[in-house]
Design a protein around this motif. Structure first.
Motif, PDB file in Angstrom:
ATOM      1  N   GLY A  91       0.725  -1.223   0.302  1.00 32.02           N
ATOM      2  CA  GLY A  91       0.087  -0.139   0.047  1.00 32.02           C
ATOM      3  C   GLY A  91       0.724   1.229  -0.126  1.00 32.02           C
ATOM      4  N   ALA A  92       1.841   1.249   0.404  1.00 35.30           N
ATOM      5  CA  ALA A  92       2.900   2.396   0.652  1.00 35.30           C
ATOM      6  C   ALA A  92       3.132   2.989  -0.765  1.00 35.30           C
ATOM      7  CB  ALA A  92       4.305   1.812   1.410  1.00 35.30           C
ATOM      8  N   GLU A  93       3.265   2.060  -2.002  1.00 36.04           N
ATOM      9  CA  GLU A  93       3.393   2.706  -3.162  1.00 36.04           C
ATOM     10  C   GLU A  93       2.288   3.672  -3.639  1.00 36.04           C
ATOM     11  OE1 GLU A  93       5.433   1.911  -5.719  1.00 36.04           O
ATOM     12  OE2 GLU A  93       6.566   0.441  -4.678  1.00 36.04           O
ATOM     13  N   LEU A  94       1.312   3.795  -3.166  1.00 35.07           N
ATOM     14  CA  LEU A  94       0.254   4.586  -3.410  1.00 35.07           C
ATOM     15  C   LEU A  94       0.357   5.485  -2.396  1.00 35.07           C
ATOM     16  CD1 LEU A  94      -3.119   2.776  -4.369  1.00 35.07           C
ATOM     17  CD2 LEU A  94      -1.956   4.667  -5.574  1.00 35.07           C
ATOM     18  N   GLU A  95       0.485   5.302  -1.018  1.00 33.51           N
ATOM     19  CA  GLU A  95       0.447   6.209  -0.052  1.00 33.51           C
ATOM     20  C   GLU A  95       1.491   7.221  -0.121  1.00 33.51           C
ATOM     21  OE1 GLU A  95      -0.868   4.445   3.889  1.00 33.51           O
ATOM     22  OE2 GLU A  95      -0.946   2.650   2.492  1.00 33.51           O
ATOM     23  N   LEU A  96       2.597   6.910  -0.661  1.00 36.96           N
ATOM     24  CA  LEU A  96       3.712   7.725  -0.832  1.00 36.96           C
ATOM     25  C   LEU A  96       3.406   8.735  -1.836  1.00 36.96           C
ATOM     26  CD1 LEU A  96       6.769   5.547  -0.885  1.00 36.96           C
ATOM     27  CD2 LEU A  96       6.517   7.277   0.635  1.00 36.96           C
ATOM     28  N   LEU A  97       2.467   8.529  -2.735  1.00 40.47           N
ATOM     29  CA  LEU A  97       2.085   9.531  -3.875  1.00 40.47           C
ATOM     30  C   LEU A  97       1.987  10.910  -3.125  1.00 40.47           C
ATOM     31  CD1 LEU A  97       0.292   7.482  -6.254  1.00 40.47           C
ATOM     32  CD2 LEU A  97       2.705   8.302  -6.670  1.00 40.47           C
ATOM     33  N   ASN A  98       1.224  11.027  -2.094  1.00 46.26           N
ATOM     34  CA  ASN A  98       0.965  12.245  -1.378  1.00 46.26           C
ATOM     35  C   ASN A  98       1.947  12.812  -0.248  1.00 46.26           C
ATOM     36  OD1 ASN A  98      -1.926  12.071  -2.429  1.00 46.26           O
ATOM     37  ND2 ASN A  98      -2.448  10.771  -0.684  1.00 46.26           N
ATOM     38  N   VAL A  99       2.910  12.316  -0.487  1.00 41.13           N
ATOM     39  CA  VAL A  99       4.286  12.808   0.482  1.00 41.13           C
ATOM     40  C   VAL A  99       5.040  13.604  -0.460  1.00 41.13           C
ATOM     41  CG1 VAL A  99       6.335  11.980   1.759  1.00 41.13           C
ATOM     42  CG2 VAL A  99       3.995  10.573   1.844  1.00 41.13           C
ATOM     43  N   GLU A 100       5.544  14.629   0.371  1.00 40.13           N
ATOM     44  CA  GLU A 100       6.397  15.745  -0.450  1.00 40.13           C
ATOM     45  C   GLU A 100       7.688  15.092  -0.540  1.00 40.13           C
ATOM     46  OE1 GLU A 100       7.943  20.048   0.466  1.00 40.13           O
ATOM     47  OE2 GLU A 100       6.417  19.340   1.819  1.00 40.13           O
ATOM     48  N   ASN A 101       8.527  15.147  -1.683  1.00 39.21           N
ATOM     49  CA  ASN A 101       9.708  14.409  -1.960  1.00 39.21           C
ATOM     50  C   ASN A 101       9.870  13.242  -1.772  1.00 39.21           C
ATOM     51  OD1 ASN A 101      11.718  16.155  -2.814  1.00 39.21           O
ATOM     52  ND2 ASN A 101      11.902  17.189  -0.804  1.00 39.21           N
ATOM     53  N   ARG A 102       8.797  12.515  -2.241  1.00 37.88           N
ATOM     54  CA  ARG A 102       8.162  11.270  -2.121  1.00 37.88           C
ATOM     55  C   ARG A 102       9.303  10.100  -2.607  1.00 37.88           C
ATOM     56  NH1 ARG A 102       3.964  12.432  -6.562  1.00 37.88           N
ATOM     57  NH2 ARG A 102       5.287  12.158  -8.321  1.00 37.88           N
ATOM     58  N   GLU A 103      10.275  10.759  -3.376  1.00 34.27           N
ATOM     59  CA  GLU A 103      11.607   9.742  -3.744  1.00 34.27           C
ATOM     60  C   GLU A 103      12.482   9.646  -2.859  1.00 34.27           C
ATOM     61  OE1 GLU A 103      10.706  12.404  -5.577  1.00 34.27           O
ATOM     62  OE2 GLU A 103       9.670  11.667  -7.477  1.00 34.27           O
ATOM     63  N   ARG A 104      12.579  10.522  -1.828  1.00 33.58           N
ATOM     64  CA  ARG A 104      13.610  10.735  -0.990  1.00 33.58           C
ATOM     65  C   ARG A 104      13.462  10.455   0.585  1.00 33.58           C
ATOM     66  NH1 ARG A 104      17.397  13.820  -3.851  1.00 33.58           N
ATOM     67  NH2 ARG A 104      16.567  15.123  -5.207  1.00 33.58           N
ATOM     68  N   VAL A 105      12.235   9.727   0.704  1.00 31.54           N
ATOM     69  CA  VAL A 105      11.707   9.364   2.269  1.00 31.54           C
ATOM     70  C   VAL A 105      12.730   8.445   2.852  1.00 31.54           C
ATOM     71  CG1 VAL A 105       9.958   8.635   3.706  1.00 31.54           C
ATOM     72  CG2 VAL A 105       9.400   9.904   1.628  1.00 31.54           C
ATOM     73  N   LEU A 106      13.324   7.413   2.102  1.00 31.01           N
ATOM     74  CA  LEU A 106      14.107   6.634   2.583  1.00 31.01           C
ATOM     75  C   LEU A 106      15.471   7.045   3.019  1.00 31.01           C
ATOM     76  CD1 LEU A 106      14.701   3.806   3.763  1.00 31.01           C
ATOM     77  CD2 LEU A 106      15.103   2.860   1.400  1.00 31.01           C
ATOM     78  N   LEU A 128       7.793   2.980  -6.717  1.00 36.12           N
ATOM     79  CA  LEU A 128       8.361   4.308  -5.862  1.00 36.12           C
ATOM     80  C   LEU A 128       9.090   3.588  -4.504  1.00 36.12           C
ATOM     81  CD1 LEU A 128       8.230   7.115  -5.848  1.00 36.12           C
ATOM     82  CD2 LEU A 128       5.802   7.172  -4.793  1.00 36.12           C
ATOM     83  N   ILE A 129       8.988   2.606  -4.217  1.00 36.28           N
ATOM     84  CA  ILE A 129       9.807   2.298  -3.200  1.00 36.28           C
ATOM     85  C   ILE A 129      11.030   1.654  -3.452  1.00 36.28           C
ATOM     86  CG2 ILE A 129      10.002   0.289  -1.407  1.00 36.28           C
ATOM     87  CD1 ILE A 129       6.850   0.306  -1.196  1.00 36.28           C
ATOM     88  N   THR A 130      11.290   1.066  -4.685  1.00 37.08           N
ATOM     89  CA  THR A 130      12.596   0.793  -5.110  1.00 37.08           C
ATOM     90  C   THR A 130      13.281   2.096  -5.812  1.00 37.08           C
ATOM     91  OG1 THR A 130      12.133  -1.409  -5.987  1.00 37.08           O
ATOM     92  CG2 THR A 130      13.878  -0.198  -7.094  1.00 37.08           C
ATOM     93  N   VAL A 131      12.531   2.993  -6.100  1.00 36.92           N
ATOM     94  CA  VAL A 131      13.088   4.503  -6.516  1.00 36.92           C
ATOM     95  C   VAL A 131      13.699   5.038  -4.986  1.00 36.92           C
ATOM     96  CG1 VAL A 131      12.406   6.682  -7.229  1.00 36.92           C
ATOM     97  CG2 VAL A 131      11.791   4.725  -8.686  1.00 36.92           C
ATOM     98  N   ASN A 132      13.082   5.049  -4.113  1.00 36.34           N
ATOM     99  CA  ASN A 132      13.483   5.422  -2.800  1.00 36.34           C
ATOM    100  C   ASN A 132      14.941   4.672  -2.402  1.00 36.34           C
ATOM    101  OD1 ASN A 132      11.913   7.134  -0.534  1.00 36.34           O
ATOM    102  ND2 ASN A 132      10.366   6.453  -2.127  1.00 36.34           N
ATOM    103  N   SER A 133      14.932   3.365  -2.768  1.00 37.89           N
ATOM    104  CA  SER A 133      15.844   2.759  -2.100  1.00 37.89           C
ATOM    105  C   SER A 133      17.060   3.260  -3.206  1.00 37.89           C
ATOM    106  CB  SER A 133      15.651   1.060  -2.579  1.00 37.89           C
ATOM    107  OG  SER A 133      14.621   0.741  -1.802  1.00 37.89           O
TER     108      SER A 133
END
Ligand code: ADP
Ligand code: MG
Length: 250
Positions: A91-106, A128-133
């Protein structure tokens, strides 16, 4: 300063998790953290941690504002800690969409590095989670299965890495391509190794991971092959890989 290495390939079943677990265990005379970034949570269970018993997982860190420190638990190997995953990470893939700077959370969560190595076991997707990684990583190890169509999809992964390098993480490097499930008796396996060498030259690890039943048995016991059967080919290959990784840096 620690080094963050993502283990990535959007193809499933190529040996990402096996590499993450066993390379981490082989490096564990240093301080090592494995981050399980796959909802399947195979790295968590393969290191002896039942994700259901963990109150803070990578999901709560990415979405719930928890720190990584709150999610870190010990594993069955001393010197090796883990941040678990859980199925709700889907679910985080979708939920991250609303987060600012969503690629840089990790990447932001990882700021304090208390480890010599942080290995991120990625999911079989370029979401998006792999992009974060990849944005959080210093380098990426790309396991390639010695099978038909092994190189299929690699160009897509390389393109993603290129985009991440240009937009999000200029320092990202390819640590190496790692041939997995190699069977020296098969001409195909040798052909794939030659092909990898031809395309990617010294970016290919000299070490190859042979097909070895111990590597597939160990996870059901919740321990890395290094503990399950230290003398097995699979264990020896991963210890060799750890050595090659360390030597490359010096
Ligand atoms: P991924 O994480 O890329 O999906 P896994 O590491 O989970 O891939 O490997 C897929 C399957 O193949 C697992 O059942 C694993 O135990 C098995 N496997 C991986 N590497 C080897 C190997 N070198 N020899 C034998 N079995 C392997
Ligand atoms: Mg996996």
């Amino acid at each position: 300063m620690g080094k963050v290495i993502a283990i990535a390939n959007q193809k499933g079943g190529v040996g990402k998790t096996t590499t993450s677990i066993n390379l981490a265990a082989s490096l564990a005379d240093k301080k090592v953290l494995v981050i399980d970034a796959d909802p399947q949570a195979n790295a968590s269970s393969g290191l002896g941690v039942d994700p259901r018993t963990v109150s803070v997982s990578i999901y709560e860190c990415l979405i719930g504002g928890n720190s990584l420190r709150e999610a870190i638990v010990g594993s069955c190997v001393s010197g090796l800690d883990i941040v678990c995953s859980r199925i709700d990470l889907v679910g985080a893939e979708l939920e991250l969409l609303n987060v600012e700077n969503r690629e840089r959370v990790l990447s932001r969560l990882l700021v304090k590095r208390e480890y010599d190595y942080v290995l991120i076991d990625c999911s079989p997707s370029l979401g998006l989670i792999t992009v974060n990684s990849l944005t959080a990583a210093d380098s990426v190890i790309i396991p390639v299965q010695a099978e038909y169509f092994a190189l299929e999809g690699i160009s897509k992964l390389l393109n993603t890495i290129k985009i991440i390098k240009s937009k999000l993480n200029p320092a990202l490097e390819i640590e190496g391509f790692l041939l997995t499930m190699y069977d020296a008796r098969l001409r195909l396996a040798n052909q794939i190794y030659e092909e990898l060498k031809k395309h990617f030259r010294d970016m290919v690890f000299t070490t190859v991971i042979q097909r070895n039943i111990r590597l597939s048995e160990a996870p059901s016991h919740g321990i890395p092959a290094i503990l399950y059967d230290p003398d097995s080919r699979g264990s020896i290959n991963h210890m060799q890989l750890a050595k090659e990784l360390i030597e490359r840096e010096s």
